[in-house]
Scaffold this motif. Sequence first.
Motif, short mmCIF file in Angstrom:
data_model
loop_
_atom_site.label_atom_id
_atom_site.label_comp_id
_atom_site.label_asym_id
_atom_site.label_seq_id
_atom_site.Cartn_x
_atom_site.Cartn_y
_atom_site.Cartn_z
N ASP A 190 8.28 14.79 50.39
CA ASP A 190 9.56 14.97 51.09
C ASP A 190 9.78 16.43 51.48
OD1 ASP A 190 9.96 12.29 50.59
OD2 ASP A 190 11.22 12.64 48.82
N HIS A 191 9.15 17.32 50.72
CA HIS A 191 9.28 18.76 50.99
C HIS A 191 8.13 19.29 51.84
CE1 HIS A 191 12.63 19.15 48.15
NE2 HIS A 191 11.93 18.43 47.29
N LEU A 199 6.22 24.95 44.77
CA LEU A 199 7.51 24.33 45.07
C LEU A 199 8.56 25.07 44.25
CD1 LEU A 199 8.64 22.02 46.79
CD2 LEU A 199 8.51 20.56 44.79
N THR A 203 14.05 25.28 46.19
CA THR A 203 13.78 24.11 47.03
C THR A 203 14.09 22.82 46.28
OG1 THR A 203 12.02 25.32 48.16
CG2 THR A 203 11.98 22.93 48.36
N ARG A 207 17.09 19.09 46.69
CA ARG A 207 16.80 17.66 46.69
C ARG A 207 16.07 17.30 45.39
NH1 ARG A 207 13.44 15.23 51.61
NH2 ARG A 207 14.83 16.63 52.73
#
Length: 269
Positions: A190-191, A199, A203, A207
Motif C-alpha cells: 500500500d505504501h 518504511l 509513513t 496508515r
Amino acid sequence: MRALCFALLLLAGCAPAAEGARGGIVSLNPCADQLLVALVPPDKIAAISHYSQAPGATSLPLAVARRFRATAGTAEEVIALAPDLVLATSFTPPATRAAFARAGLRTLYLGSPTTIAASQAQVVEVATAVGAEARGSALNRRIDAAVAAQRADQAGVPALLYISGNLANGGGTLLTQLMALTGFRNAAVDHGLTVTGTLPVETLLARPPAVILSPDAGGRTAALRRRLLARTGARVREVAFPRALINCGGPTIPAALARLRAIRAQVAA
C-alpha cells in the motif's frame, strides 16, 4: 520449528572437517548452507558461510551451524580448501568469480527465489548438483504439503513484516507469498514498497496496519514505533516473527508457514 531443529541436529551429528581436509562442498551463503545441511551428510560439507554462525543472519540453529567450519567467503580461503563444488550467489563479485574460474573450481551461482515455485526449483538445482535428488524431492514434498495445508481467506489481514529496524518486506517477495497463503495482506504494498526497503515510522502512522510482525520486539526502533503508534490510538497488534524464518526459502518454508498461520489464528481469536 522444534522438529526442524531436531532433524538438522541429527544431520549435523559429526565434528567439523579436519583442518587439512580437501574436497567436499563449500557454501558461501546462509540459504545455501541450510540447503546443504538438509540435503547431504555432514562429512560432505567442507565449510559453510560465516553468516550461518551469526544469530542475526542464520537460518540454521546455531548449535548446528557451529559444528561446521566457516569461511569469510574470500577467494583465497575457498581455493585453499580445494572443494569439489562451491555454492555461491548471483551477487558474487566478478573478481571472485574469475578467481574461482582460474582455479578450476566447479561453482554453482544461486539466485534469491521470490516465489515458492522458484525456491523449489532451486532445491532441485542444488540437489542435482550435490547428488541428492531423492532428498531434494522429499524436501519439496514437505513444502507442497505445508502449502496445501493453508486455508487463507481472500481479504487478508493487513500486516507489515519488518526485517530489521525500519527495513520492511515489500511486494514481490517469497515472504509476501507466504503471508498471502496464511491470511495476511502485505501492507507495505500500500505504501509502494517493492522487494525490501525502509518504511519510516512517520509513513506508518499515516496508515497503520492491523498487525506488525517483527524479529526485533526488544529493539530501539521497534520500541519507538510502538510508543508513537500508542499515542495515535491505533489498534496495532505486534507479534514476534523469528529472524531465522525471514532470510531463506527451501527448508524454512514449512516452518515459516506454520508460524504465520499460528499468528493468524491468534489475531482472529
